[in-house]
Design an enzyme around this catalytic site. Structure first.
Site, PDB file in Angstrom:
ATOM      1  N   ARG A  55      45.051 -24.344 -33.973  1.00 60.08           N
ATOM      2  CA  ARG A  55      45.442 -23.130 -33.272  1.00 60.08           C
ATOM      3  C   ARG A  55      45.402 -23.439 -31.783  1.00 60.08           C
ATOM      4  O   ARG A  55      44.330 -23.590 -31.210  1.00 60.08           O
ATOM      5  CB  ARG A  55      44.429 -22.031 -33.611  1.00 60.08           C
ATOM      6  CG  ARG A  55      44.835 -20.645 -33.227  1.00 60.08           C
ATOM      7  CD  ARG A  55      43.653 -19.712 -33.387  1.00 60.08           C
ATOM      8  NE  ARG A  55      42.723 -19.912 -32.297  1.00 60.08           N
ATOM      9  CZ  ARG A  55      41.405 -19.785 -32.383  1.00 60.08           C
ATOM     10  NH1 ARG A  55      40.835 -19.483 -33.510  1.00 60.08           N
ATOM     11  NH2 ARG A  55      40.643 -19.973 -31.330  1.00 60.08           N
TER      12      ARG A  55
ATOM     13  N   HIS B 285      42.334 -17.039 -30.679  1.00 61.54           N
ATOM     14  CA  HIS B 285      42.354 -16.426 -32.013  1.00 61.54           C
ATOM     15  C   HIS B 285      43.257 -15.198 -31.998  1.00 61.54           C
ATOM     16  O   HIS B 285      44.131 -15.034 -32.832  1.00 61.54           O
ATOM     17  CB  HIS B 285      40.943 -16.048 -32.427  1.00 61.54           C
ATOM     18  CG  HIS B 285      40.891 -15.198 -33.649  1.00 61.54           C
ATOM     19  ND1 HIS B 285      41.208 -15.692 -34.895  1.00 61.54           N
ATOM     20  CD2 HIS B 285      40.601 -13.890 -33.831  1.00 61.54           C
ATOM     21  CE1 HIS B 285      41.102 -14.719 -35.781  1.00 61.54           C
ATOM     22  NE2 HIS B 285      40.740 -13.618 -35.163  1.00 61.54           N
TER      23      HIS B 285
ATOM     24  N   TYR C  12      34.376 -21.744 -26.362  1.00 57.68           N
ATOM     25  CA  TYR C  12      33.777 -22.473 -27.474  1.00 57.68           C
ATOM     26  C   TYR C  12      34.469 -23.783 -27.812  1.00 57.68           C
ATOM     27  O   TYR C  12      34.094 -24.438 -28.761  1.00 57.68           O
ATOM     28  CB  TYR C  12      33.673 -21.575 -28.716  1.00 57.68           C
ATOM     29  CG  TYR C  12      34.977 -20.917 -29.127  1.00 57.68           C
ATOM     30  CD1 TYR C  12      35.907 -21.610 -29.880  1.00 57.68           C
ATOM     31  CD2 TYR C  12      35.272 -19.607 -28.743  1.00 57.68           C
ATOM     32  CE1 TYR C  12      37.096 -21.021 -30.254  1.00 57.68           C
ATOM     33  CE2 TYR C  12      36.452 -19.007 -29.114  1.00 57.68           C
ATOM     34  CZ  TYR C  12      37.365 -19.711 -29.866  1.00 57.68           C
ATOM     35  OH  TYR C  12      38.540 -19.131 -30.229  1.00 57.68           O
TER      36      TYR C  12
END
Lengths: 510, 379
Positions: free
Chosen positions: B273, B277, B286
């Site tokens: 990805r 998100h 992160y």
């Protein structure tokens, strides 16, 4: 022909109320195309670029970088002008058309998201019809509870706001983590007699009393110059208070600077007699980590009665042990810092004095003693002070603890500390020694009962075995919450940490 | 005796791009390398014409353009949220184009590429993310179920649907989409068990994009996901999810296997990805920038473009035309979004059941009379 449009700060992440403009990526006079990044905005969730919804020329940037802007407030004016303009006719003011971003939406809201947006107006009950419709309604079957369907209609409007935005004697502030600050504001508001005594105020204060009508810039202006809007009679359309009304109220001398100074919530600038400070003061908006730190510290300092004790320790043996242990294979590649030994000593002392590792539960009127230690380490980062913690530090071996401390500091330095790493701490160490100072009186991390400050380790003349020797000496300072911890417990706890650092062999006896 | 290093251990997971943090993947099916070189695989041969290749490129490019425009619209306050598919275009187009007309796809909320391949109007998807409806397309007509936001729930729907196909004796299959995070859901495991024991004609297409929001795959599974299928009793295969040809070949084969009654297959499309998100997420909190740079070298679209131009199957005019078409699509999406009318408040009562019930009708009437009770309301 100028066709001015304003782009209002959208809610870029499900339920945000404000964002900080980090930097502008365009300047006044720039020609921008649709979706060209205009600025970078940091919200509570993410730092994102905002793409332009318009194609045209930048006319005005409405906020300086570093400004925190409410969702729904205009941030930039763009002239769609001449041939770049789409077919949409220019509005007579610079408000976008209904339904478009920033445009009016039903119920006095601004379209930032479909369905909901910030309200520009106070919730006012929509007048009910009298007669037939109401009568029919009264006899209609009660299938659904009445609810507020997205606009400011119906009984839902009477609910008290979830977040108190203004001190109100009847509404308890419920802003998370800032309860004490909120109560102070509440007390300050209650102590302000001028609001209640205002002669022109015709409506009883409290819930149900409408806020005076004024546009946000006027509201801000009034706040800046110290005029209480509830005392002002609006002359604008529909009784809206204008800037001129505020000026008039100000000119009437209703409030003197001295009164203003007494008003804790108001920024007052006295005439500067001594021009020596002119232009030599910098005003930094309070926000982000700074804001959070301030709220946490105020909450802690005014909630927990702090006691601080000091201990000076000869840590020469610990420093020698550090050299020996650093050479062991278990600790190969790990940073064996003095902080590691202080952390270990603290963890050992916590085992002997579990009460120190506890928190005061005001609501339940209970002291919560924790069987685990989430060891917080105060870290200075580019974004400000944060206190991430090592989870269940009491169960870690020395090597694991060293690794955890290294991870924690590296993550903090990169600014990637997650919220979960900063919550749930039970006791904290602040390593002020790295800045070369000897000691301090640390303020407790809210929700914890003790914090240890670790000073610089210095070579000092010290009486060792009856003779004056050069030894490595440091100072420890322990602040504790006297509601939970008495002087005896605090002293024993601090003495135990000192004992382990003075002679690490003591640990075998613990 | 000198130890001979196991060469396979040194194989890059996606050949051509160094990925030190990823384990070796000798089992990865790949037909087009990140550099755009066509390679063969013993189990998955793919005969594909030049027209079809160009069509795949067009799909990939247009879906990405749609995604970019939707992200911008969210940032401008026009959509409540957007789940970007950036980086997963090949996995979705490959899978979507492998479906037959009678097959049924069960998407998550990110399958815009599959929606595109099934002929769903992008504005129907947009209206969902704008909060206007819960999905306005006809799932039966398009063979594309409504987006499912509950993580993993669609796997049970797909399995149930597949068991229905079985009972009807139809020549069709169900294709369930899921992510790496969903594999930890109980419902997904239940679906895998039912599909396996009933030999249901369903293919589980898992896009392993390495993160369940912020949780990395290492916290999801100790073994490569495709290997889990063996435990359930059916084959699992790992395919380069950024290789549209390999995904197409592998999914076609799995669907064919399902239709002929040989049971389910678990496909792990190994991808990344590249964006957040959703628009509410900040991935820089992160994951490290280096990882993204590594995956940019494996971009799913760049390799098709490289292959098409190097082999002379497409020229600059073709790519320009696709770009222009993308911009037209973006304009249509933008215009359509801004002009989208707000839904009527009563719509929520209209589609609760296929046939209106007395109770819901009474609620609707009550709602209407309540709103009519205000001054200035339309009579």
């Amino acid at each position: 022909m100028a066709d001015l449009r304003q782009f209002k700060l959208p809610d870029v992440g499900e339920g945000l109320t404000e964002g900080e403009i980090l930097q502008w990526l365009v300047a006044v006079g720039d020609v921008v195309v649709t979706n060209q990044p205009l600025c970078e905005v940091e919200t509570a969730k993410a730092a994102v670029e905002l793409p332009s919804p318009f194609a045209g020329t930048v006319v005005e940037l409405l906020h300086e970088p570093g400004t925190t802007v409410d969702v729904g407030a205009p941030i930039i004016t763009i002239d769609l002008g001449g041939d770049v303009a789409p077919a949409a006719p220019a509005a007579d003011d610079d408000t976008p058309a209904a339904g478009l971003i920033g445009g009016p939406a039903p119920g006095g809201r601004t379209s930032v998201l479909v369905g909901y947006g910030p309200r520009n107006t106070e919730a006012v009950r929509r007048p009910r019809r009298s007669g037939a419709a109401a009568a029919e309604r009264a006899t209609a079957p009660q299938v659904l509870p009445e609810a507020d369907y997205g606009s400011n209609t119906g009984p839902g409007s009477e609910r008290p706001p979830l977040l108190a935005t203004a001190p109100d004697a009847t509404t308890k502030p419920v802003r998370h983590g800032g309860l004490e600050t909120g109560r102070q504001a509440e007390a300050a508001a209650a102590a302000r007699p001028d609001v209640e005594a205002a002669p022109s105020r015709t409506v009883a204060p409290g819930r149900g009393a409408p806020r005076p009508l004024a546009k946000p810039p006027v509201r801000k202006y009034a706040k800046d110059v110290g005029v209480d809007l509830t005392t002002v009679t609006g002359t604008g359309a529909g009784g809206v208070i204008t800037r001129a009304d505020v000026d008039a109220a100000r000119g009437s001398g209703a409030r003197t600077p001295a009164e203003l100074a007494a008003d804790a919530g108001t920024v007052v600038r006295f005439p500067v007699a001594d021009a020596g400070t002119e232009g030599r003061e910098q005003r930094i908006p309070v926000k982000g980590v700074r804001k959070h730190t301030a709220a946490a510290m105020v909450a802690s300092a005014f909630t927990a009665p702090h006691v601080t004790e000091f201990l000076t320790v000869d840590v020469t043996r610990t420093m020698q042990l550090r050299t020996r242990l650093a050479a062991r294979p278990e600790l190969a590649g790990l940073k064996v810092s003095p902080l590691l030994f202080v952390a270990k000593a603290l963890l050992l002392a916590v085992q002997r004095h579990p009460m120190i590792n506890s928190s005061w539960d005001e609501a339940a009127q209970e002291i919560v003693v924790k069987d685990y230690v989430n060891l917080g380490i105060a870290a200075a980062t580019p974004r400000g002070l944060i206190v991430p913690n090592v989870k269940d530090a009491g169960r870690l071996s020395l090597a694991e603890l060293a690794g955890a401390l290294a991870d924690l500091t590296a993550t903090a330095r990169e600014g990637r500390t997650s919220p979960s790493a900063m919550s749930g701490g039970t006791i904290t160490i602040t390593n002020v020694g790295v800045f070369g100072v000897d000691t301090g009186t640390p303020i407790l991390n809210p929700g914890e009962s003790a914090i240890l400050a670790f000073g610089a380790v210095r070579e000092m003349p010290w009486v060792h075995k009856g003779k004056i020797r050069v030894r490595q000496v440091t100072q420890l300072a322990l602040s504790f919450d006297h509601r939970v911890v008495d002087g005896e417990l605090g002293s024993r706890f601090l003495a135990d940490i000192g004992a382990v650092l003075h002679d690490p062999g003591t640990a075998l006896a613990f | 005796m000198t130890a001979v290093p196991d060469v396979r251990e040194m194989v890059d997971p996606v050949p051509g791009a160094g990925a030190p943090h990823l384990p070796a993947q000798p089992d990865l099916v790949q037909l087009l390398t990140p550099e755009g070189e066509r390679v063969e695989h013993p189990d998955y041969a793919l005969e594909i014409g030049d027209d079809e290749l160009r069509a795949l490129y067009r799909d990939l490019a247009l879906v990405r353009r749609w995604d970019v425009e939707a992200t911008a619209l969210q940032r401008q306050g026009e959509l409540g949220i957007w789940a970007s598919l950036l980086g997963q275009e090949a996995a979705q187009i490959g899978a979507g184009r492998a479906l037959g007309a009678d097959d049924m796809a069960f998407p998550t909320y990110r399958e815009h590429g599959v929606a595109w391949a099934r002929g769903v109007d992008p504005l129907h998807v947009i209206s969902l993310f704008r909060g206007n409806d819960l999905g306005g397309w006809d799932p039966v007509q398009l063979g594309f179920n409504l987006y499912t936001v509950v993580i993993g729930a669609q796997c049970l729907h797909a399995t149930g649907y597949a068991m229905g196909i079985q009972r009807d004796g139809a020549d069709a299959a169900a294709l369930a989409f899921l992510g790496d995070g969903a594999t930890s859901q109980g419902e997904v495991n239940e679906a895998l068990i039912w599909a396996s024991t009933f030999d249901a004609p369903v293919v589980f297409f898992c896009q392993n994009n390495q993160y369940a929001i912020s949780v990395p795959i290492e916290r999801q599974s100790k073994v490569p996901l495709f290997q889990r299928a063996a435990g359930f009793g059916f084959p699992g295969v790992r395919v380069d999810g950024n290789d549209v040809l390999a995904v197409l070949a592998v999914t076609r084969a799995a669907l064919a296997r399902a239709r002929e009654g040989s049971g389910p297959t678990f496909i792990e499309a190994f991808t990344y990805r590249m964006g957040a998100h959703t628009t509410s997420d900040d991935p820089t909190r992160y994951r490290l920038a280096g990882e993204l740079e590594e995956w940019k070298l494996r971009d799913p679209i760049a390799r098709v473009k490289a292959y098409l131009s190097r082999s002379g199957k497409a020229d600059a005019a073709f790519f320009d035309a696709v770009d222009a078409e993308g911009d037209e699509l973006a304009v249509r999406i933008r215009k359509g979004t801004l002009e989208m009318p707000d839904p009527a408040g009563t719509e929520m009562f209209d589609h609760v059941y296929a046939e209106q019930t007395e109770e819901i009708a009474a609620q609707r009437a009550d709602f209407l009379s309540y709103h009519a009770g205000f001054e200035g309301a339309e009579q």
